[in-house]
Design a protein around this motif. Structure first.
Motif, PDB file in Angstrom:
ATOM      1  N   VAL A 193       1.125  -1.324  -0.115  1.00  0.00           N
ATOM      2  CA  VAL A 193      -0.249  -0.086   0.111  1.00  0.00           C
ATOM      3  C   VAL A 193       0.837   1.128   0.434  1.00  0.00           C
ATOM      4  O   VAL A 193       1.640   1.027   0.536  1.00  0.00           O
ATOM      5  CB  VAL A 193      -0.799   0.068   1.613  1.00  0.00           C
ATOM      6  N   LYS A 194       0.428   2.179  -0.601  1.00  0.00           N
ATOM      7  CA  LYS A 194       1.460   3.274  -1.065  1.00  0.00           C
ATOM      8  C   LYS A 194       0.738   4.833  -1.229  1.00  0.00           C
ATOM      9  O   LYS A 194      -0.644   4.665  -1.561  1.00  0.00           O
ATOM     10  CB  LYS A 194       2.309   3.059  -2.004  1.00  0.00           C
ATOM     11  N   LYS A 195       0.981   5.765  -0.645  1.00  0.00           N
ATOM     12  CA  LYS A 195       0.316   6.676  -0.391  1.00  0.00           C
ATOM     13  C   LYS A 195       0.527   7.734  -1.136  1.00  0.00           C
ATOM     14  O   LYS A 195      -1.267   7.944  -1.715  1.00  0.00           O
ATOM     15  CB  LYS A 195       1.413   7.496   0.558  1.00  0.00           C
ATOM     16  N   ALA A 196       1.282   7.512  -2.550  1.00  0.00           N
ATOM     17  CA  ALA A 196       0.672   8.479  -3.383  1.00  0.00           C
ATOM     18  C   ALA A 196       1.533   8.448  -4.814  1.00  0.00           C
ATOM     19  O   ALA A 196       2.545   7.039  -4.012  1.00  0.00           O
ATOM     20  CB  ALA A 196       1.177  10.026  -3.351  1.00  0.00           C
ATOM     21  N   LYS A 197       1.231   8.237  -6.157  1.00  0.00           N
ATOM     22  CA  LYS A 197       1.219   7.427  -7.266  1.00  0.00           C
ATOM     23  C   LYS A 197       2.941   8.614  -7.918  1.00  0.00           C
ATOM     24  O   LYS A 197       3.197   7.953  -8.325  1.00  0.00           O
ATOM     25  CB  LYS A 197       0.051   7.832  -8.402  1.00  0.00           C
ATOM     26  N   SER A 198       3.559   9.571  -6.992  1.00  0.00           N
ATOM     27  CA  SER A 198       4.151  10.309  -7.547  1.00  0.00           C
ATOM     28  C   SER A 198       5.287   9.229  -7.576  1.00  0.00           C
ATOM     29  O   SER A 198       6.414   9.805  -8.560  1.00  0.00           O
ATOM     30  CB  SER A 198       4.094  11.205  -6.231  1.00  0.00           C
TER      31      SER A 198
ATOM     32  N   THR B 174      -1.560  -0.997  -4.339  1.00  0.00           N
ATOM     33  CA  THR B 174      -2.503  -0.035  -3.734  1.00  0.00           C
ATOM     34  C   THR B 174      -2.702   1.199  -3.403  1.00  0.00           C
ATOM     35  O   THR B 174      -1.850   1.726  -2.807  1.00  0.00           O
ATOM     36  CB  THR B 174      -3.630  -0.888  -2.914  1.00  0.00           C
ATOM     37  N   TYR B 175      -3.151   2.032  -4.613  1.00  0.00           N
ATOM     38  CA  TYR B 175      -3.116   3.602  -3.716  1.00  0.00           C
ATOM     39  C   TYR B 175      -4.107   4.311  -3.788  1.00  0.00           C
ATOM     40  O   TYR B 175      -5.562   4.307  -4.086  1.00  0.00           O
ATOM     41  CB  TYR B 175      -2.567   4.503  -5.147  1.00  0.00           C
ATOM     42  N   PRO B 176      -4.822   4.261  -1.919  1.00  0.00           N
ATOM     43  CA  PRO B 176      -5.910   4.524  -1.492  1.00  0.00           C
ATOM     44  C   PRO B 176      -6.237   5.793  -1.631  1.00  0.00           C
ATOM     45  O   PRO B 176      -7.369   6.041  -1.907  1.00  0.00           O
ATOM     46  CB  PRO B 176      -5.545   3.578   0.458  1.00  0.00           C
ATOM     47  N   LYS B 177      -5.392   6.720  -1.875  1.00  0.00           N
ATOM     48  CA  LYS B 177      -5.719   8.103  -1.970  1.00  0.00           C
ATOM     49  C   LYS B 177      -6.464   8.149  -3.533  1.00  0.00           C
ATOM     50  O   LYS B 177      -7.757   8.758  -3.292  1.00  0.00           O
ATOM     51  CB  LYS B 177      -4.471   9.101  -1.919  1.00  0.00           C
ATOM     52  N   SER B 178      -5.863   7.770  -4.276  1.00  0.00           N
ATOM     53  CA  SER B 178      -6.761   7.945  -5.692  1.00  0.00           C
ATOM     54  C   SER B 178      -7.377   6.697  -5.784  1.00  0.00           C
ATOM     55  O   SER B 178      -8.026   6.313  -7.161  1.00  0.00           O
ATOM     56  CB  SER B 178      -5.508   7.826  -6.580  1.00  0.00           C
ATOM     57  N   ARG B 179      -7.453   5.434  -5.248  1.00  0.00           N
ATOM     58  CA  ARG B 179      -8.238   4.454  -5.268  1.00  0.00           C
ATOM     59  C   ARG B 179      -7.679   3.842  -6.227  1.00  0.00           C
ATOM     60  O   ARG B 179      -8.994   3.561  -7.344  1.00  0.00           O
ATOM     61  CB  ARG B 179      -9.441   4.903  -5.211  1.00  0.00           C
TER      62      ARG B 179
END
Ligand code: SF4
Length: 166
Positions: free
Chosen positions: A77-82, A110-115
């Motif tokens: 699980v990653k915070k952002a796709k950057s 999985t990038y929960p922030k951007s689903r």
């Protein structure tokens, strides 16, 4: 071949993020525990994967594994796709590591922030790229510390003061 098996997953990630960071981390200059961002990452991780997972440590890799039928699925699980490329190759390294142990698996980032969910498989082309990267990481770790170069994400880095204070 076994030398590259002593590379840690997070080192593969840092290869893309910052070579200085990779070098510092691999020489046990670890400030990561103090970073609020790292703590936040762990919190996000717990929140989204409370059930159905197992933390598995094999040599230098620590992975979240879920059994899906006859196959294993590694989950990250990653915070952002950057840092998408860093995330991808970290996952490919886990798959490579397991396949060297005779354990076939697939990956899921999985990038929960951007689903968003990215499914990852290790094919021939990616394997060649990964092997090249692992050779470079090995060389970097054996060499001198790469000079820090200020980047956009330095401010958020746990090593910021180490690199740029004073
Ligand atoms: S502060 Fe910047 S240069 Fe220093 S380790 Fe972190 S990302 Fe690299």
């Amino acid at each position: 071949m076994i030398d590259e098996m002593y590379i840690r997953g997070v080192e593969v990630n840092y290869y893309f993020v910052c070579k200085t960071k990779l070098w510092l981390f691999s020489h046990n200059v670890s400030l990561e525990k103090e970073s609020d961002l790292v703590k936040l990452g762990k919190l996000v991780h717990k929140e989204f994967y409370r059930k159905d997972r197992k933390d598995v440590r094999i040599g230098p890799i620590a992975i979240d594994v879920v059994r899906k039928g006859n196959e294993l699925e590694i989950q990250e699980v990653k915070k952002a796709k950057s840092m998408e490329k860093a995330d991808l190759f970290q996952m490919l390294y886990y798959l490579f590591y397991l396949s060297n142990l005779g354990i076939p698996a697939r990956g899921r980032i999985t990038y929960p922030k951007s689903r968003e969910v990215v499914n990852v498989e290790l094919d021939e082309k990616r394997l060649r790229d990964l092997e090249e990267i692992l050779r470079e990481i090995d060389g970097l770790k054996r060499g001198k510390m790469p000079k820090p170069v200020r980047k956009k994400h330095c401010r958020k880095c746990a090593y910021f003061e180490f690199c740029f204070a004073g």
